[in-house]
Each structure stands twice: as structure tokens, then as C-alpha cells.
Motif scaffolding. Sequence first.
Motif, PDB file in Angstrom:
ATOM      1  N   CYS A   7     -12.672  -5.773  16.569  1.00  0.00           N
ATOM      2  CA  CYS A   7     -13.303  -7.064  15.867  1.00  0.00           C
ATOM      3  C   CYS A   7     -14.712  -6.831  15.620  1.00  0.00           C
ATOM      4  N   PHE A   8     -15.122  -7.740  14.811  1.00  0.00           N
ATOM      5  CA  PHE A   8     -16.501  -7.697  14.341  1.00  0.00           C
ATOM      6  C   PHE A   8     -17.572  -7.602  15.248  1.00  0.00           C
ATOM      7  N   THR A   9     -18.463  -6.576  15.303  1.00  0.00           N
ATOM      8  CA  THR A   9     -19.829  -6.307  16.072  1.00  0.00           C
ATOM      9  C   THR A   9     -19.185  -5.899  17.588  1.00  0.00           C
ATOM     10  N   CYS A  10     -17.764  -5.824  17.634  1.00  0.00           N
ATOM     11  CA  CYS A  10     -17.331  -5.162  19.059  1.00  0.00           C
ATOM     12  C   CYS A  10     -17.485  -3.527  19.029  1.00  0.00           C
ATOM     13  N   SER A  11     -16.727  -2.926  20.210  1.00  0.00           N
ATOM     14  CA  SER A  11     -16.584  -1.532  20.093  1.00  0.00           C
ATOM     15  C   SER A  11     -15.007  -1.127  20.374  1.00  0.00           C
ATOM     16  N   LYS A  12     -14.943  -0.096  20.530  1.00  0.00           N
ATOM     17  CA  LYS A  12     -13.711   0.649  20.793  1.00  0.00           C
ATOM     18  C   LYS A  12     -13.047   0.307  22.274  1.00  0.00           C
ATOM     19  N   ASP A  13     -14.305  -0.231  23.017  1.00  0.00           N
ATOM     20  CA  ASP A  13     -14.077  -0.266  24.566  1.00  0.00           C
ATOM     21  C   ASP A  13     -13.883  -1.920  24.799  1.00  0.00           C
TER      22      ASP A  13
ATOM     23  N   ALA B 272       4.035   0.368   9.257  1.00  0.00           N
ATOM     24  CA  ALA B 272       3.999  -0.999   9.962  1.00  0.00           C
ATOM     25  C   ALA B 272       2.658  -1.371  10.152  1.00  0.00           C
ATOM     26  N   VAL B 273       2.102  -2.608  10.049  1.00  0.00           N
ATOM     27  CA  VAL B 273       0.858  -3.352  10.114  1.00  0.00           C
ATOM     28  C   VAL B 273       1.062  -4.548  10.862  1.00  0.00           C
ATOM     29  N   ALA B 274      -0.105  -4.545  11.970  1.00  0.00           N
ATOM     30  CA  ALA B 274      -0.113  -5.611  12.917  1.00  0.00           C
ATOM     31  C   ALA B 274      -1.629  -6.070  12.907  1.00  0.00           C
ATOM     32  N   THR B 275      -1.664  -7.442  12.742  1.00  0.00           N
ATOM     33  CA  THR B 275      -3.060  -8.089  13.034  1.00  0.00           C
ATOM     34  C   THR B 275      -3.035  -8.992  14.007  1.00  0.00           C
ATOM     35  N   ILE B 276      -4.168  -9.201  14.747  1.00  0.00           N
ATOM     36  CA  ILE B 276      -4.211  -9.963  16.037  1.00  0.00           C
ATOM     37  C   ILE B 276      -5.616 -10.781  15.507  1.00  0.00           C
ATOM     38  N   GLY B 277      -5.249 -12.374  15.530  1.00  0.00           N
ATOM     39  CA  GLY B 277      -6.356 -13.143  14.945  1.00  0.00           C
ATOM     40  C   GLY B 277      -7.256 -12.862  14.004  1.00  0.00           C
ATOM     41  N   ALA B 278      -6.615 -12.654  12.841  1.00  0.00           N
ATOM     42  CA  ALA B 278      -7.334 -11.985  11.711  1.00  0.00           C
ATOM     43  C   ALA B 278      -7.485 -13.075  10.953  1.00  0.00           C
ATOM     44  N   PRO B 279      -8.623 -13.038  10.200  1.00  0.00           N
ATOM     45  CA  PRO B 279      -8.945 -13.871   9.084  1.00  0.00           C
ATOM     46  C   PRO B 279      -8.299 -13.530   7.791  1.00  0.00           C
ATOM     47  N   SER B 280      -7.958 -14.596   6.971  1.00  0.00           N
ATOM     48  CA  SER B 280      -7.263 -14.354   5.599  1.00  0.00           C
ATOM     49  C   SER B 280      -8.269 -14.148   4.685  1.00  0.00           C
ATOM     50  N   ASP B 281      -9.515 -14.203   5.089  1.00  0.00           N
ATOM     51  CA  ASP B 281     -10.476 -13.958   4.046  1.00  0.00           C
ATOM     52  C   ASP B 281     -11.896 -13.301   4.652  1.00  0.00           C
ATOM     53  N   ALA B 282     -12.256 -12.086   4.261  1.00  0.00           N
ATOM     54  CA  ALA B 282     -13.210 -11.304   4.948  1.00  0.00           C
ATOM     55  C   ALA B 282     -14.447 -12.157   5.213  1.00  0.00           C
ATOM     56  N   ALA B 283     -14.835 -13.117   4.098  1.00  0.00           N
ATOM     57  CA  ALA B 283     -16.026 -13.756   4.153  1.00  0.00           C
ATOM     58  C   ALA B 283     -15.850 -14.968   5.374  1.00  0.00           C
ATOM     59  N   HIS B 284     -14.882 -14.983   6.078  1.00  0.00           N
ATOM     60  CA  HIS B 284     -14.814 -15.811   7.197  1.00  0.00           C
ATOM     61  C   HIS B 284     -15.913 -15.489   8.147  1.00  0.00           C
ATOM     62  N   VAL B 285     -16.222 -14.016   8.131  1.00  0.00           N
ATOM     63  CA  VAL B 285     -16.965 -13.670   9.297  1.00  0.00           C
ATOM     64  C   VAL B 285     -18.639 -14.461   9.252  1.00  0.00           C
ATOM     65  N   THR B 286     -19.004 -14.900   8.026  1.00  0.00           N
ATOM     66  CA  THR B 286     -20.253 -15.588   7.935  1.00  0.00           C
ATOM     67  C   THR B 286     -20.410 -16.592   8.621  1.00  0.00           C
ATOM     68  N   ARG B 287     -19.186 -17.305   9.201  1.00  0.00           N
ATOM     69  CA  ARG B 287     -19.430 -18.435   9.893  1.00  0.00           C
ATOM     70  C   ARG B 287     -19.768 -18.213  11.106  1.00  0.00           C
ATOM     71  N   SER B 288     -19.866 -16.890  11.576  1.00  0.00           N
ATOM     72  CA  SER B 288     -20.563 -16.516  12.979  1.00  0.00           C
ATOM     73  C   SER B 288     -21.942 -16.495  12.842  1.00  0.00           C
ATOM     74  N   PHE B 289     -22.423 -16.536  11.789  1.00  0.00           N
ATOM     75  CA  PHE B 289     -23.994 -16.629  11.659  1.00  0.00           C
ATOM     76  C   PHE B 289     -24.392 -17.679  10.369  1.00  0.00           C
ATOM     77  N   GLN B 290     -23.850 -18.841  10.281  1.00  0.00           N
ATOM     78  CA  GLN B 290     -23.879 -19.730   9.182  1.00  0.00           C
ATOM     79  C   GLN B 290     -25.511 -20.119   9.264  1.00  0.00           C
ATOM     80  N   ALA B 291     -25.945 -20.426  10.429  1.00  0.00           N
ATOM     81  CA  ALA B 291     -27.314 -20.752  10.417  1.00  0.00           C
ATOM     82  C   ALA B 291     -28.273 -19.851   9.740  1.00  0.00           C
TER      83      ALA B 291
ATOM     84  N   SER C 138      -9.187  -9.311  14.954  1.00  0.00           N
ATOM     85  CA  SER C 138     -10.059 -10.102  14.136  1.00  0.00           C
ATOM     86  C   SER C 138     -10.512  -9.579  12.821  1.00  0.00           C
ATOM     87  N   LEU C 139     -11.981  -9.459  12.554  1.00  0.00           N
ATOM     88  CA  LEU C 139     -12.161  -8.674  11.119  1.00  0.00           C
ATOM     89  C   LEU C 139     -11.708  -7.412  11.180  1.00  0.00           C
ATOM     90  N   GLY C 140     -11.355  -6.585  12.044  1.00  0.00           N
ATOM     91  CA  GLY C 140     -10.514  -5.450  12.010  1.00  0.00           C
ATOM     92  C   GLY C 140      -9.309  -5.724  11.411  1.00  0.00           C
TER      93      GLY C 140
END
Length: 295
Positions: free
Chosen positions: A38-44, A128-147, A110-112
Amino acid sequence: MTAQERKVSFTGSTGDELSALLDLPAGPVRAYAVFAHCFTCSKDVFAAARISRALADLGIGVLRFDFTGLGTSGGDFANTNFSSNVADLLCAVDFMRQTFEAPAILIGHSLGGAAILAAASKVSEAKAVATIGAPSDAAHVTRSFQADLSHIQQNGEAEVTLAGRQFSIRKQFLDDLEGQNLKEGIGIMRKALLIFHAPRDEIVGIENAQEIFNAAKHPKSFVSLDDADHLLTRRSDANYVANVLSAWAGRYIAEVQPAEEQSETQAVTVTETGQGRFQQRVTAGSHRLLADEPV
């Protein structure tokens, strides 16, 4: 017998070394997968680690890696964007293709998940492709820092706080998001798709799952994660995803033959991996091993 975890690395899209872990089954490998965090996460992050290990226990080898500038990977996060994440993913696929075997399964959280959807059509071997809690639009991630958006637009850069950590976000990151057309990529990827999403996900709303599902061609499936949170912090939720994913993916990957059914005359091949001076790839039937000299 338990799965094994191996540290590996490869060169990312910007030329920096990316840190990765390969979770391997103790026995024969049914198929390989690549997991994008996910966005700003890590492999761990818990979900990536738990799902990858659970899949390894079910016979699927999983590569999970840190995107450029995150975790223990090299590079500067401020210089990255969604396009560079997709390019990093393709570098990970190429590493698997050259060192082990191209991934038959692509998984993103998520963004991944959005990055996986954008990259999928470029990975011909993936079935085969699997998504978990993924946004349908990459720009959705900007809601995390809207301010902070106006500050970034006016000053070209801002320090934003995400999950309690500081990150530098530049205007080029926003500009890159505006140029993405994720739904078009979903429509042409020609892969089986499995969408995991929690109806009460407070980070990425359930409507995103519906939009991804509508944009995709068949075969496509949706699995509700009930009351799971966005990061799948409960062990039971992560294990559930791994079990369902493995069962679903079994339709699209080859089953491993029992040892007694494998040809007794099947050759053993040994080839160089190109990773270091002495590392060799050993293939014996359905078994794939790495051989190397100790330091």
C-alpha cells in the motif's frame, strides 16, 4: 515443513537498488506471484507479510518488495510517482522472469492494487490478478493529504504526514496522477480478476470495488471482507484473503504433480542467475532451488 523467507534485491526503474523478500514454499512451487504494498507502506507491513507467508504455505512463491524510496530500498521517495511505481513493478516482474520464473499471479493492496491493475496488461505471463482494498482511480490517494494540496500546487512541494510519518510530496506527483486512466487499463488487461474489499473500508470506499468490477471483462469475481479494516491488521482477515486467493488462483495455475507421477528420467538443469559470482539456479522436476557459496 514451513515456508522459507529469502532476502533478494534488484534494480528499480530509477536505477536504485530495491529491497525484496521472497517467500518460498517448503515443497514444490505451484506458481510465483508478485505482491505490491500500500501507499507509503513497505514489504514488511502486516498484510503483505501475512498474506505472502500464507500463500507460500499453500505452495505459491511470493516476491514482495519496497518501492523506490520506501522501506529499505534506495532512492528518494520525493522523486517517485504512480508511473515510477508501475515501472518498479515491471522491474520486479523482470527480476522474477530472469531469476526464477515469471509471476502467474499479480497481487496489490490499496494503491499497490491500482499499480498492479495498471501494470497487468504488460505482463503477458500473468494469468490472474487480485486487488485488496484498491482505489479505482490512482488520484484517490490525494485524499490522504487533502489539506496539503494547495500548498503543493503553489510551492511545488510540501511535507505531509501519512500514518504518523513525514513524506515529501512534489507537484510532479500530482501531475502524474492526473495523466492516469486506470479504468482503460483494467478493460484491456485480459486477466482473471479477483477483487477483495471491505464494505466499511474508511480509507478506500466500497464504490471503488464496484467501479473496478464494472470496468473489467470476465472472468471477474468479488469477495467481501465483511468488517475487516483497510490494512487487514487482524491475522484472521489476512489469512482469509490468502486462503481464498490460493483456491481461486488454482483454476489458472498448474497443479504440482505428486512425486510418484513425475518422470524418473526428468533432467536436472543448472544455470547461472546473474546474481553474484557463484549463484546457480537448479531445476529438478517441479522443484526450483538456488545454490550459492557462503560469504
